[in-house]
Design a protein around this motif. Structure first.
Motif, mmCIF file in Angstrom:
data_model
loop_
_atom_site.group_PDB
_atom_site.id
_atom_site.type_symbol
_atom_site.label_atom_id
_atom_site.label_comp_id
_atom_site.label_asym_id
_atom_site.label_seq_id
_atom_site.Cartn_x
_atom_site.Cartn_y
_atom_site.Cartn_z
ATOM 1 N N VAL A 34 27.642 21.241 -10.129
ATOM 2 C CA VAL A 34 26.759 20.206 -10.678
ATOM 3 C C VAL A 34 25.754 19.748 -9.623
ATOM 4 O O VAL A 34 24.563 19.569 -9.913
ATOM 5 C CB VAL A 34 27.575 19.003 -11.189
ATOM 6 C CG1 VAL A 34 26.641 17.896 -11.666
ATOM 7 C CG2 VAL A 34 28.495 19.425 -12.326
ATOM 8 N N TRP A 147 26.550 17.833 -17.447
ATOM 9 C CA TRP A 147 26.770 18.646 -16.249
ATOM 10 C C TRP A 147 25.668 19.666 -16.018
ATOM 11 O O TRP A 147 25.348 19.987 -14.879
ATOM 12 C CB TRP A 147 28.091 19.402 -16.365
ATOM 13 C CG TRP A 147 29.303 18.631 -16.001
ATOM 14 C CD1 TRP A 147 29.464 17.272 -16.019
ATOM 15 C CD2 TRP A 147 30.556 19.176 -15.579
ATOM 16 N NE1 TRP A 147 30.736 16.942 -15.640
ATOM 17 C CE2 TRP A 147 31.430 18.082 -15.364
ATOM 18 C CE3 TRP A 147 31.024 20.468 -15.377
ATOM 19 C CZ2 TRP A 147 32.749 18.260 -14.942
ATOM 20 C CZ3 TRP A 147 32.334 20.648 -14.961
ATOM 21 C CH2 TRP A 147 33.182 19.552 -14.746
ATOM 22 N N THR A 178 26.896 26.498 -17.448
ATOM 23 C CA THR A 178 27.906 25.472 -17.738
ATOM 24 C C THR A 178 28.741 25.856 -18.945
ATOM 25 O O THR A 178 29.960 25.659 -18.960
ATOM 26 C CB THR A 178 27.233 24.107 -17.989
ATOM 27 O OG1 THR A 178 26.458 23.753 -16.844
ATOM 28 C CG2 THR A 178 28.277 23.028 -18.238
#
Length: 228
Positions: A34, A147, A178
């Motif tokens: 992240v 994220w 992600t």
């Protein structure tokens, strides 16, 4: 069923149990991913090192420390054991206090676009990790937004108070990464909990490691190319 995550690949094999839990609860591979996405946003256009460092610190504290501590408070499973909730709340609020103070400094300085991004991230942080609203936001879509997409936007916003075409493209890439990460992670955790097929667990672990090291390495290379 596995109830203890101290055997995870991202948890140190040395030190006391408390030390290993303290490191493990940060989920450093995912936190670093992240934080890397934040760096992508900052590096997508003209950038200043102090702002790059600041927004990376904001997300490390907000996601790595606060979000994961709250997850230990509100999560249905307790893979780290029954940790003292009061201490977890204190750690979370201190980390969030520092993160939001730093973010607001730049927001009021010249990057007000950080404010709506911060509000959205704050919502997902509490709604996802504490499973508020009946856990409706504890899902892949929320993870991809909070994220994968918003971190890139935040990285871009702190530098130029805008979201460039380059940042949008990078956000699409980070969203895809992600999705692959969280999809494999959920399967991996379920297999570990139910003592599933060892070979499949190993394959999923390799995928997670590859994504982690790939993103981090790619970010370092991206930074070097942009800086020099």
């Amino acid at each position: 069923m596995q109830t203890d995550r101290l055997s995870e690949w991202f948890v140190p094999k040395f030190g006391s149990r408390n030390f290993r839990i303290s490191v493990g609860i940060l989920f450093l591979p995912y936190t670093c991913i992240v934080t890397s996405f934040v760096a992508w946003g900052s590096l997508s256009g003209s950038f200043e090192l102090d702002r790059l460092a600041a927004i990376c610190i904001v997300y490390f504290l907000a996601v790595g420390v606060a979000a994961h501590s709250l997850d230990a408070v509100g999560g249905k499973t307790k893979p780290w054991g029954n940790l003292p909730k009061r201490k977890l709340w204190i750690v979370s609020l201190i980390a969030l206090g520092i993160a939001f103070t730093l973010g607001l400094y730049y927001a009021f300085l010249d990057s007000p676009l950080l404010i709506p991004i911060g509000i959205a991230e704050g919502f997902f942080l509490f709604a996802y990790n504490l499973e508020l609203f009946g856990g409706k936001f504890h899902n892949n879509i929320s993870t991809i937004i909070s994220w994968g997409i918003l971190p890139v936007f935040a990285g871009s916003a702190i530098q130029t108070n805008s979201i460039s075409i380059e940042a949008l493209i990078l956000a699409a890439v980070s969203a895809l990464v992600t999705y692959v990460l969280i999809s494999n992670s959920r399967i991996y955790k379920e297999l570990k909990r139910s003592f599933g097929d060892v070979s499949l667990i190993h394959k999923k672990e390799i995928i997670l490691k590859t994504i982690t090291f790939g993103v981090i390495t790619g970010t370092v290379i991206f930074f070097i190319l942009r800086f020099y």
